[in-house]
Design an enzyme around this catalytic site. Structure first.
Site, PDB file in Angstrom:
ATOM      1  N   LYS A 264       0.861  -1.189   0.000  1.00  0.00           N
ATOM      2  CA  LYS A 264       0.000   0.000   0.000  1.00  0.00           C
ATOM      3  C   LYS A 264       0.895   1.235   0.000  1.00  0.00           C
ATOM      4  CE  LYS A 264      -3.211   2.649   2.995  1.00  0.00           C
ATOM      5  NZ  LYS A 264      -4.105   2.625   4.164  1.00  0.00           N
ATOM      6  N   ASP A 269      -2.644  10.237   3.612  1.00  0.00           N
ATOM      7  CA  ASP A 269      -4.042   9.832   3.805  1.00  0.00           C
ATOM      8  C   ASP A 269      -4.767  10.872   4.657  1.00  0.00           C
ATOM      9  OD1 ASP A 269      -6.443   8.571   4.076  1.00  0.00           O
ATOM     10  OD2 ASP A 269      -5.706   6.936   5.354  1.00  0.00           O
ATOM     11  N   LYS A 276     -10.193  12.818   8.098  1.00  0.00           N
ATOM     12  CA  LYS A 276      -9.689  12.444   9.429  1.00  0.00           C
ATOM     13  C   LYS A 276      -9.630  13.677  10.318  1.00  0.00           C
ATOM     14  CE  LYS A 276      -6.500   8.709   8.102  1.00  0.00           C
ATOM     15  NZ  LYS A 276      -7.144   7.604   8.818  1.00  0.00           N
ATOM     16  N   ASP A 287       1.555   6.424   5.482  1.00  0.00           N
ATOM     17  CA  ASP A 287       0.598   5.467   4.932  1.00  0.00           C
ATOM     18  C   ASP A 287       1.102   4.758   3.673  1.00  0.00           C
ATOM     19  OD1 ASP A 287      -1.775   4.209   5.521  1.00  0.00           O
ATOM     20  OD2 ASP A 287      -3.030   5.602   4.400  1.00  0.00           O
ATOM     21  N   ASP A 346     -12.132   7.037   3.723  1.00  0.00           N
ATOM     22  CA  ASP A 346     -10.922   6.814   4.520  1.00  0.00           C
ATOM     23  C   ASP A 346     -10.511   5.335   4.517  1.00  0.00           C
ATOM     24  OD1 ASP A 346      -8.776   7.450   6.083  1.00  0.00           O
ATOM     25  OD2 ASP A 346      -9.919   7.695   7.950  1.00  0.00           O
ATOM     26  N   GLU A 348      -9.431   3.722   2.113  1.00  0.00           N
ATOM     27  CA  GLU A 348      -8.925   3.836   0.738  1.00  0.00           C
ATOM     28  C   GLU A 348      -7.867   2.794   0.399  1.00  0.00           C
ATOM     29  OE1 GLU A 348      -7.678   5.382   3.241  1.00  0.00           O
ATOM     30  OE2 GLU A 348      -5.554   5.042   2.913  1.00  0.00           O
ATOM     31  N   ARG A 350      -7.611  -0.410   0.984  1.00  0.00           N
ATOM     32  CA  ARG A 350      -8.125  -1.661   0.413  1.00  0.00           C
ATOM     33  C   ARG A 350      -8.615  -1.444  -1.013  1.00  0.00           C
ATOM     34  NH1 ARG A 350     -12.467  -1.951   5.170  1.00  0.00           N
ATOM     35  NH2 ARG A 350     -10.768  -0.759   6.093  1.00  0.00           N
TER      36      ARG A 350
HETATM   37  N1  BES Z   1      -4.221   4.557   6.862  1.00  0.00           N
HETATM   38  C1  BES Z   1      -5.333   4.278   7.682  1.00  0.00           C
HETATM   39  C2  BES Z   1      -5.034   3.281   8.795  1.00  0.00           C
HETATM   40  C3  BES Z   1      -4.007   3.703   9.825  1.00  0.00           C
HETATM   41  C4  BES Z   1      -4.434   4.251  11.031  1.00  0.00           C
HETATM   42  C5  BES Z   1      -2.660   3.524   9.610  1.00  0.00           C
HETATM   43  C6  BES Z   1      -3.485   4.626  11.976  1.00  0.00           C
HETATM   44  C7  BES Z   1      -1.726   3.909  10.557  1.00  0.00           C
HETATM   45  C8  BES Z   1      -2.148   4.459  11.745  1.00  0.00           C
HETATM   46  C9  BES Z   1      -6.471   3.708   6.835  1.00  0.00           C
HETATM   47  O1  BES Z   1      -6.535   4.163   5.540  1.00  0.00           O
HETATM   48  C10 BES Z   1      -7.746   4.106   7.499  1.00  0.00           C
HETATM   49  O2  BES Z   1      -7.997   5.273   7.578  1.00  0.00           O
HETATM   50  N2  BES Z   1      -8.508   3.131   7.962  1.00  0.00           N
HETATM   51  C11 BES Z   1      -9.753   3.391   8.616  1.00  0.00           C
HETATM   52  C12 BES Z   1     -10.761   2.418   8.080  1.00  0.00           C
HETATM   53  C13 BES Z   1     -12.172   2.735   8.492  1.00  0.00           C
HETATM   54  C14 BES Z   1     -12.634   4.005   7.850  1.00  0.00           C
HETATM   55  C15 BES Z   1     -13.057   1.573   8.089  1.00  0.00           C
HETATM   56  C16 BES Z   1      -9.537   3.199  10.115  1.00  0.00           C
HETATM   57  O3  BES Z   1      -8.778   2.314  10.495  1.00  0.00           O
HETATM   58  O4  BES Z   1     -10.091   3.970  10.873  1.00  0.00           O
HETATM   59 ZN    ZN Z   2      -4.812   4.800   4.727  1.00  0.00          ZN
HETATM   60 MN    MN Z   3      -7.607   5.962   5.353  1.00  0.00          MN
END
Ligand code: BES
Ligand code: ZN
Ligand code: MN
Length: 497
Positions: A264, A269, A276, A287, A346, A348, A350
Site C-alpha cells: 500500500k 491519507d 480524518k 501510509d 478513509d 482507501e 483496500r
Molecule cells: N491509513 C489508515 C489506517 C491507519 C491508522 C494507519 C493509523 C496507521 C495508523 C487507513 O486508511 C484508514 O484510515 N482506515 C480506517 C478504516 C475505516 C474508515 C473503516 C480506520 O482504520 O479507521
Molecule cells: Zn490509509
Molecule cells: Mn484511510
C-alpha cells in the site's frame, strides 16, 4: 544523502575484521555484547582479561548486569587501545535471538552516533549464527541512522567506519545490505508528503532499481486507465498528484516459483471526504510504509541475489479532498470486474490494493504477501509493536510468521471466519469498502482484500502499528521503522515452493 545500496559495487564503510582482537582495536570505541550472568568466554572475556578484570568486577558490584539493551560506556580502560568500551546487554542467553541481537547492536550504535566517530568496532560473539551476525550488522546500521533528513544540525552521524570483529566477511556484507534496505524504507516513510508523492516515490523506486539490478515498470495515469485500474484512479482523483503503479521484477538463476510482494503506497491519507480529525492525520505521511517495505525488501533481495523469482507491486496515490474526489455512495468497477460501493473514503487502502492485487494475480505468482498500514482497528487489537496477519492459506501464513519472528519482528494472526464476509456485502454493488460498524475492522479489511487474490495463497500483513514510531526507542529513532523489510528478506531467502 540517498546513500542506501550506493556502496554495493564501490567503497564500503562497514568492514569485517574476523581476526582483530578487541583490546587491540584502535579507534573511538569497541562495543561488547554481554549476556546476563557474567562475562562468559567471548570478546567480553578477552577485554576482561586485558583490563585486569574490570568487567567482572563491575558485574560482581551489580553495576553491569547484561540485562537487555542496558548500555554502559567505560572510558579509558587500561590495556585497551580504543578510547572507550561500550557494553550492551543481551539478556538471558537462552532467550536471546536474532531480533534481540539486532536491537542490542542498534542500541549501542544509536548511543555512540550522538557524536561524530571516526572508527567504531563491534565484537560479534563467537556463539552467534550467521543469521544472528547479519542481523547484528543490520542493527548497527539502523541504530546510527536517524531522523536528520531536514535538520541542519545532525543529531546522529554515521561512523566513518564500522568494523565487525570476529565476524566473517560474507555475513558482514549481507548484514550491511539488509541494514541499507531497512534504512531505505525508513527514509521513504520519514519523507513528508510534499516531497514524497506518487511520482517521486516512483523515481526513488527507479533509482534503487538501477542500483540493485531490478527491472522496473511504472504505470502512469493513462496506463492505469488503459489497464482498467478504476479503483486506484478513483482514490487518486481528490489529489493534484497523479497516481502511479510501480512494478519491480527480480529473476534468480534457474526455474523457480514466483513470490509476489504487494504494498500500500498512500503517500498521504487525509481520509478524503470522510476527513480524518487533525490528530489522526498528523502522521499520515506514513501510509505508504507497506509500499516502502516492499520496495526496500525487493531491492535487498536483488542485492543479495536470493534464490527466488520476485514481483513487487506498489499502488501509489494521495488520498485528498479535491473537487474531483471520490464520494460516499460511489460505485467503482475495480480492475477485476468486482464492483465496490464506497461507504467511507478513509478506507482507501483496500480500494487501491484491490487493483494492485488483481494486476499481480494475473501474473500467476505461486505466493502473495502484502504489507499495508491498513487499519486503526489492527492497532486497537494488537498495539503499536505487533503486525496483524491474515490469510487464505495457513501453511503460507505460518511461513510468513516464522520468517518475521526469526528476525525479531512481532506478528500475530487474526481469524478469517466466513461470517465476516457477510459484513462487506453491499445493497447496490458486489461489496462495500467497510464492514458493519467498526468491530473487527482489521478483519473485514482483510476479507475485502481476499476478494482480489483469486485463490492464490496469500498473507496480508497489517503494519498500521509497527510501521511508524511516534517516540524513539533505545534502538531506533522515532519515525519510520522499516517494519517487515527484514521479514520479507528472510521469507525470500529459503526460496518458495
Ligand atoms: N491509513 C489508515 C489506517 C491507519 C491508522 C494507519 C493509523 C496507521 C495508523 C487507513 O486508511 C484508514 O484510515 N482506515 C480506517 C478504516 C475505516 C474508515 C473503516 C480506520 O482504520 O479507521
Ligand atoms: Zn490509509
Ligand atoms: Mn484511510
Amino acid at each position: 544523502m540517498t546513500s542506501e545500496f550506493a556502496g554495493l559495487r564501490g567503497s564500503r564503510d562497514i568492514i569485517a575484521e574476523p581476526s582483530t582482537r578487541p583490546e587491540a582495536f584502535e579507534g573511538d570505541a569497541v562495543v561488547l555484547f554481554l549476556y546476563e550472568g557474567g562475562v562468559g568466554s567471548g570478546p567480553a572475556a578477552d577485554i576482561d582479561r586485558a583490563t585486569g578484570g574490570i568487567l567482572s568486577r563491575l558485574v560482581a558490584a551489580g553495576e553491569l548486569t547484561g540485562k537487555r539493551y542496558e548500555c554502559l560506556p567505560l572510558l579509558a580502560c587500561p590495556g585497551v587501545r580504543a578510547a572507550q568500551i561500550v557494553v550492551v546487554g543481551l539478556g538471558a542467553r537462552e532467550c536471546c535471538d536474532a531480533g534481540v541481537i539486532h536491537r542490542a547492536a542498534a542500541t549501542a550504535t544509536r548511543q555512540l552516533s550522538g557524536r561524530p566517530r571516526t572508527r567504531v568496532a563491534l565484537a560479534a560473539d563467537g556463539s552467534w549464527t550467521t543469521r544472528q551476525i547479519e542481523q547484528a550488522v543490520a542493527g548497527g546500521i539502523v541504530g546510527m541512522t536517524g531522523q536528520d533528513l531536514y535538520r541542519a544540525e545532525k543529531r546522529r552521524s554515521r561512523f566513518g567506519s564500522t568494523v565487525w570483529i570476529g565476524a566473517p566477511v560474507e555475513a558482514v556484507n549481507h548484514g550491511a545490505i539488509i541494514g541499507d534496505g531497512v534504512n531505505f524504507a525508513r527514509r521513504l516513510v520519514n519523507m513528508p508528503a510534499e516531497d514524497l508523492y506518487p511520482q517521486t516515490f516512483a523515481e526513488e523506486a527507479a533509482r534503487v532499481a538501477g542500483r540493485t539490478g531490478l527491472e522496473i515498470e511504472i504505470w502512469d495515469e493513462s496506463q492505469l486507465a488503459r489497464e482498467r485500474c478504476q479503483a486506484i484512479l478513483a482514490v487518486a482523483r481528490g489529489s493534484s498528484r497523479p497516481p502511479r503503479l510501480v512494478m519491480l521484477r527480480y529473476r534468480a538463476a534457474g526455474d523457480r516459483p514466483t513470490l509476489a510482494l504487494v504494498g500500500k503506497g498512500v503517500t498521504f491519507d487525509s481520509g478524503g471526504l470522510s476527513l480524518k480529525p487533525s490528530d489522526s492525520m498528523l502522521t499520515m505521511k506514513c501510509d505508504m510504509a507497506g509500499g516502502a517495505a516492499v520496495i526496500a525488501a525487493a531491492a535487498t533481495i536483488a542485492a543479495l541475489q536470493l534464490p527466488v523469482n520476485l514481483i513487487a507491486a506498489i499502488g501509489l496515490v494521495e488520498n485528498m479532498t479535491g473537487p474531483a474526489a471520490y464520494k460516499l455512495g460511489d460505485v467503482i468497477t475495480a480492475r477485476s470486474g468486482t464492483t465496490i460501493e464506497i461507504h467511507n473514503t478513509d478506507a482507501e487502502g483496500r480500494v487501491v490494493l484491490a487493483d494492485v492485487l488483481d494486476v499481480v494475480r494475473e501474473l500467476k505468482p505461486a505466493k502473495i504477501v502484502d504489507a499495508a498500514t491498513l487499519t486503526g482497528a489492527c492497532m486497537v487489537a494488537l498495539g503499536y509493536d505487533v503486525a496483524g496477519l491474515f490469510t487464505n492459506d495457513q501453511p503460507w501464513c505460518d511461513r510468513v510468521a516464522a520468517a518475521a519472528r526469526s528476525v525479531g519482528e512481532s506478528v500475530w494472526q487474526l481469524p478469517m471466519y466466513p461470517d465476516y464476509d457477510e459484513q462487506i456485502k453491499s445493497e447496490v454493488a458486489d461489496i462495500k469498502n467497510v464492514g458493519e460498524g467498526r468491530w473487527g475492522g482489521a478483519i473485514t479489511a482483510a476479507k475485502f482484500l481476499e476478494r482480489f487474490v483469486g485463490g492464490i495463497p496469500w498473507t496480508h500483513v497489517d503494519i498500521a502499528g509497527p510501521a511508524f514510531a511516534e517516540k524513539p526507542r533505545p534502538w531506533i529513532d522515532g519515525g519510520g521503522t522499516g517494519s517487515m523489510v527484514r521479514a520479507f528478506v528472510e521469507l525470500a531467502r529459503d526460496g518458495i515452493e
